[in-house]
Design a protein around this motif. Structure first.
Motif, PDB file in Angstrom:
ATOM      1  N   SER A 331      23.895 -37.847 -22.853  1.00 25.22           N
ATOM      2  CA  SER A 331      23.103 -36.614 -22.835  1.00 25.22           C
ATOM      3  C   SER A 331      21.628 -36.879 -23.113  1.00 25.22           C
ATOM      4  CB  SER A 331      23.634 -35.623 -23.865  1.00 25.22           C
ATOM      5  OG  SER A 331      22.881 -34.412 -23.832  1.00 25.22           O
ATOM      6  N   ASN A 332      20.765 -36.284 -22.297  1.00 26.75           N
ATOM      7  CA  ASN A 332      19.356 -36.249 -22.649  1.00 26.75           C
ATOM      8  C   ASN A 332      19.185 -35.434 -23.931  1.00 26.75           C
ATOM      9  OD1 ASN A 332      18.623 -37.797 -20.458  1.00 26.75           O
ATOM     10  ND2 ASN A 332      17.865 -36.082 -19.235  1.00 26.75           N
ATOM     11  N   HIS A 333      18.067 -35.623 -24.589  1.00 32.89           N
ATOM     12  CA  HIS A 333      17.891 -35.032 -25.911  1.00 32.89           C
ATOM     13  C   HIS A 333      16.403 -34.877 -26.179  1.00 32.89           C
ATOM     14  CE1 HIS A 333      16.822 -39.149 -27.227  1.00 32.89           C
ATOM     15  NE2 HIS A 333      17.759 -39.505 -26.369  1.00 32.89           N
ATOM     16  N   GLY A 334      16.080 -34.269 -27.299  1.00 32.71           N
ATOM     17  CA  GLY A 334      14.683 -34.060 -27.675  1.00 32.71           C
ATOM     18  C   GLY A 334      14.432 -32.595 -27.974  1.00 32.71           C
ATOM     19  N   GLY A 335      13.231 -32.291 -28.433  1.00 36.49           N
ATOM     20  CA  GLY A 335      12.904 -30.930 -28.801  1.00 36.49           C
ATOM     21  C   GLY A 335      12.978 -29.945 -27.658  1.00 36.49           C
ATOM     22  N   TRP A 336      12.873 -30.417 -26.426  1.00 38.57           N
ATOM     23  CA  TRP A 336      12.936 -29.526 -25.272  1.00 38.57           C
ATOM     24  C   TRP A 336      14.362 -29.107 -24.938  1.00 38.57           C
ATOM     25  CZ3 TRP A 336      15.627 -31.498 -21.093  1.00 38.57           C
ATOM     26  CH2 TRP A 336      15.848 -32.888 -21.100  1.00 38.57           C
ATOM     27  N   VAL A 337      15.372 -29.759 -25.518  1.00 36.46           N
ATOM     28  CA  VAL A 337      16.770 -29.352 -25.342  1.00 36.46           C
ATOM     29  C   VAL A 337      17.096 -28.350 -26.448  1.00 36.46           C
ATOM     30  CG1 VAL A 337      19.160 -30.093 -25.119  1.00 36.46           C
ATOM     31  CG2 VAL A 337      17.300 -31.629 -24.391  1.00 36.46           C
ATOM     32  N   LYS A 338      17.383 -27.116 -26.080  1.00 43.93           N
ATOM     33  CA  LYS A 338      17.464 -26.030 -27.056  1.00 43.93           C
ATOM     34  C   LYS A 338      18.866 -25.753 -27.581  1.00 43.93           C
ATOM     35  CE  LYS A 338      13.087 -25.533 -26.672  1.00 43.93           C
ATOM     36  NZ  LYS A 338      12.211 -26.022 -27.753  1.00 43.93           N
ATOM     37  N   ALA A 339      19.891 -26.214 -26.911  1.00 50.78           N
ATOM     38  CA  ALA A 339      21.262 -26.005 -27.383  1.00 50.78           C
ATOM     39  C   ALA A 339      22.139 -27.113 -26.821  1.00 50.78           C
ATOM     40  CB  ALA A 339      21.789 -24.644 -26.940  1.00 50.78           C
ATOM     41  N   TYR A 340      23.279 -27.314 -27.472  1.00 51.83           N
ATOM     42  CA  TYR A 340      24.253 -28.302 -27.023  1.00 51.83           C
ATOM     43  C   TYR A 340      25.623 -27.632 -26.984  1.00 51.83           C
ATOM     44  CZ  TYR A 340      20.739 -31.932 -27.713  1.00 51.83           C
ATOM     45  OH  TYR A 340      19.596 -32.701 -27.621  1.00 51.83           O
ATOM     46  N   ALA A 341      26.426 -28.039 -26.015  1.00 51.34           N
ATOM     47  CA  ALA A 341      27.782 -27.510 -25.865  1.00 51.34           C
ATOM     48  C   ALA A 341      28.703 -28.666 -25.499  1.00 51.34           C
ATOM     49  CB  ALA A 341      27.823 -26.424 -24.788  1.00 51.34           C
ATOM     50  N   PRO A 342      30.015 -28.507 -25.698  1.00 47.39           N
ATOM     51  CA  PRO A 342      30.936 -29.572 -25.294  1.00 47.39           C
ATOM     52  C   PRO A 342      30.709 -29.961 -23.837  1.00 47.39           C
ATOM     53  CG  PRO A 342      32.091 -27.922 -26.577  1.00 47.39           C
ATOM     54  CD  PRO A 342      30.716 -27.375 -26.312  1.00 47.39           C
ATOM     55  N   GLY A 343      30.592 -31.266 -23.586  1.00 47.33           N
ATOM     56  CA  GLY A 343      30.339 -31.725 -22.221  1.00 47.33           C
ATOM     57  C   GLY A 343      31.036 -33.031 -21.899  1.00 47.33           C
ATOM     58  N   GLU A 344      31.945 -33.456 -22.768  1.00 44.54           N
ATOM     59  CA  GLU A 344      32.652 -34.712 -22.525  1.00 44.54           C
ATOM     60  C   GLU A 344      34.149 -34.427 -22.434  1.00 44.54           C
ATOM     61  OE1 GLU A 344      31.709 -38.982 -24.229  1.00 44.54           O
ATOM     62  OE2 GLU A 344      32.989 -37.884 -25.626  1.00 44.54           O
ATOM     63  N   ARG A 345      34.766 -34.895 -21.344  1.00 40.58           N
ATOM     64  CA  ARG A 345      36.199 -34.769 -21.105  1.00 40.58           C
ATOM     65  C   ARG A 345      36.674 -33.317 -21.144  1.00 40.58           C
ATOM     66  NH1 ARG A 345      35.932 -39.772 -24.246  1.00 40.58           N
ATOM     67  NH2 ARG A 345      36.448 -41.492 -22.833  1.00 40.58           N
ATOM     68  N   LEU A 346      35.936 -32.453 -20.418  1.00 38.88           N
ATOM     69  CA  LEU A 346      36.385 -31.082 -20.231  1.00 38.88           C
ATOM     70  C   LEU A 346      37.388 -31.044 -19.082  1.00 38.88           C
ATOM     71  CD1 LEU A 346      32.994 -29.162 -20.544  1.00 38.88           C
ATOM     72  CD2 LEU A 346      34.663 -29.699 -22.325  1.00 38.88           C
ATOM     73  N   THR A 347      38.253 -30.037 -19.078  1.00 35.32           N
ATOM     74  CA  THR A 347      39.284 -29.905 -18.048  1.00 35.32           C
ATOM     75  C   THR A 347      39.110 -28.590 -17.328  1.00 35.32           C
ATOM     76  OG1 THR A 347      40.832 -31.207 -19.378  1.00 35.32           O
ATOM     77  CG2 THR A 347      41.764 -29.898 -17.594  1.00 35.32           C
ATOM     78  N   SER A 348      38.996 -28.654 -15.990  1.00 36.31           N
ATOM     79  CA  SER A 348      38.782 -27.455 -15.181  1.00 36.31           C
ATOM     80  C   SER A 348      39.301 -27.704 -13.769  1.00 36.31           C
ATOM     81  CB  SER A 348      37.294 -27.087 -15.164  1.00 36.31           C
ATOM     82  OG  SER A 348      37.055 -25.892 -14.452  1.00 36.31           O
ATOM     83  N   ALA A 349      39.092 -26.708 -12.917  1.00 32.26           N
ATOM     84  CA  ALA A 349      39.592 -26.771 -11.539  1.00 32.26           C
ATOM     85  C   ALA A 349      38.786 -27.756 -10.710  1.00 32.26           C
ATOM     86  CB  ALA A 349      39.521 -25.386 -10.898  1.00 32.26           C
ATOM     87  N   LEU A 350      39.478 -28.537  -9.876  1.00 32.19           N
ATOM     88  CA  LEU A 350      38.797 -29.416  -8.935  1.00 32.19           C
ATOM     89  C   LEU A 350      39.306 -29.141  -7.526  1.00 32.19           C
ATOM     90  CD1 LEU A 350      36.664 -31.741  -8.892  1.00 32.19           C
ATOM     91  CD2 LEU A 350      38.596 -33.298  -8.680  1.00 32.19           C
ATOM     92  N   THR A 351      40.421 -29.730  -7.148  1.00 32.45           N
ATOM     93  CA  THR A 351      41.007 -29.507  -5.830  1.00 32.45           C
ATOM     94  C   THR A 351      42.407 -30.104  -5.820  1.00 32.45           C
ATOM     95  OG1 THR A 351      40.621 -29.708  -3.439  1.00 32.45           O
ATOM     96  CG2 THR A 351      40.215 -31.667  -4.768  1.00 32.45           C
ATOM     97  N   GLY A 352      43.136 -29.888  -4.720  1.00 34.86           N
ATOM     98  CA  GLY A 352      44.484 -30.417  -4.608  1.00 34.86           C
ATOM     99  C   GLY A 352      45.545 -29.435  -5.038  1.00 34.86           C
ATOM    100  N   PHE A 353      45.178 -28.154  -5.226  1.00 37.61           N
ATOM    101  CA  PHE A 353      46.167 -27.148  -5.598  1.00 37.61           C
ATOM    102  C   PHE A 353      47.207 -26.968  -4.494  1.00 37.61           C
ATOM    103  CE2 PHE A 353      42.512 -25.956  -8.219  1.00 37.61           C
ATOM    104  CZ  PHE A 353      43.112 -25.786  -9.442  1.00 37.61           C
ATOM    105  N   ASP A 354      46.747 -26.981  -3.250  1.00 36.71           N
ATOM    106  CA  ASP A 354      47.658 -26.806  -2.117  1.00 36.71           C
ATOM    107  C   ASP A 354      48.359 -28.113  -1.755  1.00 36.71           C
ATOM    108  OD1 ASP A 354      46.779 -24.212  -2.050  1.00 36.71           O
ATOM    109  OD2 ASP A 354      45.388 -24.518  -0.386  1.00 36.71           O
TER     110      ASP A 354
END
Length: 476
Positions: A331-354
Motif C-alpha cells: 500500500s502507498n502511504h503518507g499524509g495524503w492517504v486519508k483512510a485505510y480499509a482491509p485490502g489484502e486477501r478479500l473474497t468477492s465475485a470474479l467469474t466462472g459462476f456458469d
C-alpha cells in the motif's frame, strides 16, 4: 533499474497499446509510464506558448527542424488538453525520453511567470494493480463466503445510494452472484483469449462491485468499462473518459475509482484538472485508491484529497493487511492517504459462476517480500510461477480454475470497502449528502491501525473477518 514486476507490467501495457510508444519515468526510474515524444498543455493560449517555447528550445539547443514540434491530437475537448509532439517518439523500449524531459525544462521559466504548471508528460493511468500490482486473483473453494460478508439489509430503489464504479466492465455471468442482482453497466470486453484463458484483470470491476454490494446492500451500482483495455489509458484521454462515465447516468452519490498514476509532482494531473474542478462543484464524493507501489509518492487522483479545495470532495484509501492491524506491504502511504480499509486477501465475485474458467498466472511470486516486510504477504504467498517472469521459473506457468468467487489484494479493493461503508452510513443515518457522510464516518471511526509507524483511521466493516496466514514453506 525498475523493479521486476514493474518491468513485466510495462511489457504487457505496451502490447496493449501497440501504436503508443511508452517510456518509464522519471529518467528510467520505474515510477510511472508515459507516452514518448509527446507533452500535454491546456488548450488555447497556453498550448501556443508551450508549442512555441519548445520549438525554439529544440531548434536552438538540439538542432531539430521546427516541424518536429506540432499539435498531435484534437485541440478542443472537455478536458481542455492538447497533445503536442516534441520529437519523433521512436519505439517504446522502456527507456526514458530525453526529448520530453527537455521540453519540460524549457517551460520552467514560463511556468514560474504564470504561477502554475503549463506542461506535463502524457502519463499512463492504470488500475491500481497494474503498473503497481498488489497481486493476482486466487481461486477459493466452492461455498467459501465473501469477505467482507454480506451485510444485513434490503435493496430499496427509492432510497438506494448511487455508486458509480469506473473500472473494467462486468463479467457476463455477474448476475449469477446474488449480491450483484441489481448491478448494471458495461460488459467486460474480451473476457478470454482465443484459447479460452481468462485475460489478466478481467473481472476487476466485477470484484469491486461485489465488495460494495456486500458492505452496503442498499446501493444502486453502475459499472463503467472505462479501463477495459488492459486496465490502462493515456492521461490525455482519461479526463474525457471520466466525463463520459458520469454523463450517461448523471453525477452519482459516490464514485469508486481504483486507478491512477504517480507523476513526481504534488499538484495533480493536468489531464484530469477540468474533471476535478467540475467534481468540486458537485455533491459527488470521489473515493480513490492510493496505489500499490509501497511508496509515499502521491498517486493521482487519490492524492487530490490532500489539495486545498478537494478535502471534502475526495477520499484517498490505502490498504490494510489481512489482520487489519497494520498497513499492507504494497500500500502507498503518507499524509495524503486519508483512510485505510482491509485490502489484502478479500473474497468477492470474479467469474466462472456458469462455467469454470481457466487462468494462467502472469507473475511469479517472490522468495521474500519485495518491500522488505516479514509477515507472509501476497508477494510470496500463495506460490505460483508466471508467464511474464523470467527469473528461472519453469517453462510452463501455473494455471488455475475460477468457479465464481476469488481472493484478491490491492488498494483497488480497499477502495470499494470504504465506498460501501460510506453508503451504509448514508442508509443508516438517512443521510443524503455523501460528503457529510464521509466526514461523519471518519469522525465516528474508533478503529486505528499502524502504517509505517503512524496510527491511521481504519475503516473495518462489521462483516469483515481478519485473515491470518501462516508463513509459506520454502520454495523447493
Amino acid at each position: 533499474m525498475a523493479p521486476q514486476r514493474f518491468r513485466e507490467q510495462f511489457a504487457q501495457i505496451q502490447r496493449s497499446m501497440p501504436d503508443v510508444p511508452l517510456a518509464i519515468g522519471p529518467d528510467d526510474a520505474g515510477e510511472f509510464l508515459y507516452e514518448k515524444g509527446v507533452v500535454l498543455a491546456r488548450d488555447g493560449e497556453e498550448a501556443r506558448v508551450v508549442e512555441d517555447t519548445v520549438r525554439q528550445h529544440f531548434t536552438t539547443f538540439a538542432g531539430l527542424a521546427p516541424d518536429h514540434v506540432r499539435r498531435a491530437g484534437p485541440e478542443t475537448n472537455r478536458s481542455g488538453i492538447t497533445r503536442i509532439q516534441v520529437a519523433d517518439p521512436g519505439r517504446g523500449d522502456g527507456s526514458g525520453d530525453p526529448a520530453v524531459a527537455g521540453a519540460l525544462r524549457a517551460l520552467s521559466a514560463a511556468e514560474a511567470r504564470a504561477g502554475h504548471r503549463m506542461v506535463s508528460r502524457n502519463h499512463v493511468v492504470s488500475i491500481a494493480v497494474n503498473a503497481c500490482p498488489g497481486d493476482e486473483p486466487v481461486p477459493v473453494a466452492p461455498g467459501t463466503p465473501p469477505n467482507p460478508g454480506a451485510a444485513e439489509g434490503a435493496h430499496d430503489p427509492d432510497s438506494a445510494v448511487g455508486v458509480l464504479v469506473i473500472d473494467t466492465g462486468l463479467m457476463h455471468d455477474h448476475r449469477s452472484y446474488p449480491l450483484l442482482a441489481h448491478t448494471r453497466g458495461d460488459a467486460q470486453v474480451a473476457e478470454c483469449d482465443g484459447d479460452g484463458i481468462l485475460q489478466q484483470y478481467c473481472g476487476h470491476g466485477t470484484f469491486i462491485a461485489g465488495l460494495v454490494a456486500a458492505v452496503a446492500p442498499n446501493t444502486d451500482i453502475t459499472v463503467r468499462g472505462t479501463l477495459n483495455d488492459a486496465g490502462a489509458v493515456l492521461e490525455s484521454e482519461f479526463g474525457e473518459k471520466l466525463f463520459e462515465a458520469v454523463d450517461e447516468g448523471g453525477w452519482p452519490d459516490v464514485i469508486s475509482l481504483s486507478a491512477g498514476t504517480s507523476n513526481g509532482r504534488t499538484d495533480g494531473l493536468l489531464g484530469v484538472d477540468a474533471f476535478m474542478r467540475e467534481l468540486r462543484k458537485q455533491r459527488t464524493l470521489l473515493v480513490a485508491a492510493a496505489g500499490n507501489n509501497g511508496s509515499a509518492t502521491p498517486f493521482w487522483p487519490a492524492a487530490y484529497a490532500d489539495l486545498p479545495g478537494y478535502e471534502h470532495a475526495v477520499l484517498s484509501v490505502g490498504a490494510l493487511r489481512g489482520d487489519g492491524e497494520y498497513g499492507a506491504c504494497f500500500s502507498n502511504h503518507g499524509g495524503w492517504v486519508k483512510a485505510y480499509a482491509p485490502g489484502e486477501r478479500l473474497t468477492s465475485a470474479l467469474t466462472g459462476f456458469d462455467t469454470p474458467v481457466p487462468y494462467v498466472y502472469q507473475h511469479s511470486t517472490y522468495d521474500a517480500c519485495r518491500y522488505g516486510f516479514t509477515y507472509p504477504c501476497t508477494c510470496l504467498h500463495p506460490r505460483h510461477n508466471g508467464l511474464l517472469s523470467e527469473d528461472g521459473g519453469p517453462a510452463k506457468p501455473d494455471q488455475v480454475m475460477f468457479e465464481g468467487l476469488a481472493q484478491w489484494s490491492g488498494t483497488s479493493f480497499a477502495t470499494p470497502v470504504a465506498v460501501g461503508m460510506i453508503a451504509a452510513h448514508m442508509t443508516a443515518r438517512a443521510q443524503t449528502d455523501p460528503r457529510k457522510a464521509r466526514r461523519q464516518l471518519m469522525e465516528d471511526t474508533t478503529e486505528f491501525a499502524e502504517v509505517r509507524g503512524s496510527h491511521v483511521p481504519a475503516l473495518l466493516p462489521p462483516t469483515w473477518r481478519p485473515v491470518r496466514v501462516s508463513p509459506p514453506a520454502a520454495r523447493a
